[in-house]
Design a protein around this motif. Structure first.
Motif, PDB file in Angstrom:
ATOM      1  N   ALA A 108       2.877 -66.209 -22.405  1.00 34.25           N
ATOM      2  CA  ALA A 108       1.966 -65.146 -21.964  1.00 34.25           C
ATOM      3  C   ALA A 108       2.644 -63.778 -21.964  1.00 34.25           C
ATOM      4  N   GLY A 109       3.959 -63.752 -22.165  1.00 32.52           N
ATOM      5  CA  GLY A 109       4.679 -62.488 -22.176  1.00 32.52           C
ATOM      6  C   GLY A 109       5.040 -61.978 -20.795  1.00 32.52           C
ATOM      7  N   LEU A 110       4.934 -62.849 -19.786  1.00 28.58           N
ATOM      8  CA  LEU A 110       5.237 -62.438 -18.416  1.00 28.58           C
ATOM      9  C   LEU A 110       6.724 -62.477 -18.103  1.00 28.58           C
ATOM     10  N   ILE A 111       7.461 -63.336 -18.800  1.00 26.89           N
ATOM     11  CA  ILE A 111       8.908 -63.447 -18.590  1.00 26.89           C
ATOM     12  C   ILE A 111       9.589 -63.656 -19.936  1.00 26.89           C
ATOM     13  N   THR A 112      10.889 -63.468 -19.932  1.00 23.14           N
ATOM     14  CA  THR A 112      11.724 -63.867 -21.063  1.00 23.14           C
ATOM     15  C   THR A 112      12.824 -64.755 -20.505  1.00 23.14           C
ATOM     16  N   MET A 114      -5.984 -50.477 -21.127  1.00 29.33           N
ATOM     17  CA  MET A 114      -5.549 -51.825 -20.807  1.00 29.33           C
ATOM     18  C   MET A 114      -6.160 -52.788 -21.816  1.00 29.33           C
ATOM     19  N   ASP A 115      -5.344 -53.685 -22.299  1.00 30.68           N
ATOM     20  CA  ASP A 115      -5.813 -54.747 -23.181  1.00 30.68           C
ATOM     21  C   ASP A 115      -6.366 -55.859 -22.298  1.00 30.68           C
ATOM     22  N   GLU A 116      -7.679 -55.916 -22.190  1.00 34.12           N
ATOM     23  CA  GLU A 116      -8.317 -56.864 -21.266  1.00 34.12           C
ATOM     24  C   GLU A 116      -8.054 -58.316 -21.643  1.00 34.12           C
ATOM     25  N   GLU A 117      -7.993 -58.621 -22.931  1.00 38.64           N
ATOM     26  CA  GLU A 117      -7.728 -60.006 -23.351  1.00 38.64           C
ATOM     27  C   GLU A 117      -6.328 -60.442 -22.912  1.00 38.64           C
ATOM     28  N   ARG A 118      -5.356 -59.559 -23.109  1.00 35.79           N
ATOM     29  CA  ARG A 118      -3.985 -59.889 -22.710  1.00 35.79           C
ATOM     30  C   ARG A 118      -3.890 -60.016 -21.193  1.00 35.79           C
ATOM     31  N   ALA A 119      -4.511 -59.091 -20.478  1.00 35.74           N
ATOM     32  CA  ALA A 119      -4.482 -59.144 -19.015  1.00 35.74           C
ATOM     33  C   ALA A 119      -5.122 -60.429 -18.509  1.00 35.74           C
ATOM     34  N   ALA A 120      -6.232 -60.825 -19.119  1.00 34.30           N
ATOM     35  CA  ALA A 120      -6.909 -62.057 -18.711  1.00 34.30           C
ATOM     36  C   ALA A 120      -6.024 -63.274 -18.977  1.00 34.30           C
ATOM     37  N   GLY A 121      -5.312 -63.279 -20.096  1.00 36.95           N
ATOM     38  CA  GLY A 121      -4.405 -64.381 -20.408  1.00 36.95           C
ATOM     39  C   GLY A 121      -3.268 -64.478 -19.407  1.00 36.95           C
ATOM     40  N   CYS A 122      -2.717 -63.330 -19.037  1.00 36.41           N
ATOM     41  CA  CYS A 122      -1.630 -63.317 -18.047  1.00 36.41           C
ATOM     42  C   CYS A 122      -2.120 -63.823 -16.695  1.00 36.41           C
ATOM     43  N   LEU A 123      -3.271 -63.360 -16.281  1.00 39.23           N
ATOM     44  CA  LEU A 123      -3.821 -63.802 -14.998  1.00 39.23           C
ATOM     45  C   LEU A 123      -4.139 -65.287 -15.013  1.00 39.23           C
ATOM     46  N   ALA A 124      -4.619 -65.786 -16.145  1.00 43.92           N
ATOM     47  CA  ALA A 124      -4.913 -67.214 -16.256  1.00 43.92           C
ATOM     48  C   ALA A 124      -3.642 -68.044 -16.081  1.00 43.92           C
ATOM     49  N   GLU A 125      -2.536 -67.598 -16.680  1.00 42.62           N
ATOM     50  CA  GLU A 125      -1.275 -68.333 -16.545  1.00 42.62           C
ATOM     51  C   GLU A 125      -0.769 -68.302 -15.109  1.00 42.62           C
ATOM     52  N   LEU A 126      -1.037 -67.224 -14.398  1.00 42.96           N
ATOM     53  CA  LEU A 126      -0.604 -67.129 -13.002  1.00 42.96           C
ATOM     54  C   LEU A 126      -1.549 -67.878 -12.054  1.00 42.96           C
ATOM     55  N   GLY A 127      -2.598 -68.479 -12.607  1.00 35.85           N
ATOM     56  CA  GLY A 127      -3.556 -69.235 -11.809  1.00 35.85           C
ATOM     57  C   GLY A 127      -3.011 -70.567 -11.320  1.00 35.85           C
ATOM     58  N   SER A 128      -1.875 -70.984 -11.839  1.00 41.46           N
ATOM     59  CA  SER A 128      -1.219 -72.205 -11.387  1.00 41.46           C
ATOM     60  C   SER A 128      -0.295 -71.852 -10.224  1.00 41.46           C
ATOM     61  N   ALA A 129      -0.382 -72.599  -9.143  1.00 39.26           N
ATOM     62  CA  ALA A 129       0.460 -72.326  -7.975  1.00 39.26           C
ATOM     63  C   ALA A 129       1.946 -72.425  -8.331  1.00 39.26           C
ATOM     64  N   THR A 130       2.302 -73.370  -9.185  1.00 44.60           N
ATOM     65  CA  THR A 130       3.702 -73.523  -9.573  1.00 44.60           C
ATOM     66  C   THR A 130       4.170 -72.337 -10.394  1.00 44.60           C
ATOM     67  N   ARG A 131       3.366 -71.938 -11.392  1.00 40.70           N
ATOM     68  CA  ARG A 131       3.753 -70.782 -12.214  1.00 40.70           C
ATOM     69  C   ARG A 131       3.822 -69.515 -11.372  1.00 40.70           C
ATOM     70  N   LEU A 132       2.904 -69.361 -10.447  1.00 40.93           N
ATOM     71  CA  LEU A 132       2.943 -68.192  -9.561  1.00 40.93           C
ATOM     72  C   LEU A 132       4.223 -68.211  -8.728  1.00 40.93           C
ATOM     73  N   GLY A 133       4.610 -69.382  -8.258  1.00 43.19           N
ATOM     74  CA  GLY A 133       5.843 -69.509  -7.490  1.00 43.19           C
ATOM     75  C   GLY A 133       7.072 -69.154  -8.318  1.00 43.19           C
ATOM     76  N   VAL A 134       7.122 -69.623  -9.557  1.00 45.82           N
ATOM     77  CA  VAL A 134       8.233 -69.290 -10.454  1.00 45.82           C
ATOM     78  C   VAL A 134       8.277 -67.788 -10.677  1.00 45.82           C
ATOM     79  N   TYR A 135       7.136 -67.200 -10.976  1.00 43.15           N
ATOM     80  CA  TYR A 135       7.055 -65.766 -11.242  1.00 43.15           C
ATOM     81  C   TYR A 135       7.502 -64.955 -10.019  1.00 43.15           C
ATOM     82  N   ARG A 136       7.058 -65.351  -8.854  1.00 44.64           N
ATOM     83  CA  ARG A 136       7.443 -64.647  -7.628  1.00 44.64           C
ATOM     84  C   ARG A 136       8.951 -64.718  -7.395  1.00 44.64           C
TER      85      ARG A 136
END
Length: 71
Positions: free
Chosen positions: A59-63, A1-23
């Motif tokens: 963050a590479g979570l969506i396109t 696992m690329d820990e830096e990339r994983a940490a960046g993705c988790l940081a972006e999902l730390g926003s309630a709005t972004r988490l809602g969009v992602y969900r």
């Protein structure tokens, strides 16, 4: 696992709005949702949604693709 990339993705999902969009997008599956559908489901302005989608894409979570006048 690329820990830096994983940490960046988790940081972006730390926003309630972004988490809602992602969900919403995960629930929609591979076909995705239009900006209008996401905006209506979350009740947020277009400019706010654009900002959060850009961060998730960075963050590479969506396109996202533009189709005519809708995204």
């Amino acid at each position: 696992m690329d820990e830096e990339r994983a940490a960046g993705c988790l940081a972006e999902l730390g926003s309630a709005t972004r988490l809602g969009v992602y969900r919403q997008l995960v629930r929609a599956g591979p076909g995705g949702l239009s900006f209008g559908d996401i905006r209506a489901r979350l009740g947020i302005p277009q400019s706010t949604l654009s900002h959060h989608v850009a961060r998730l894409a960075w963050a590479g979570l969506i396109t996202h693709t533009r189709e005519g006048r809708s995204q």
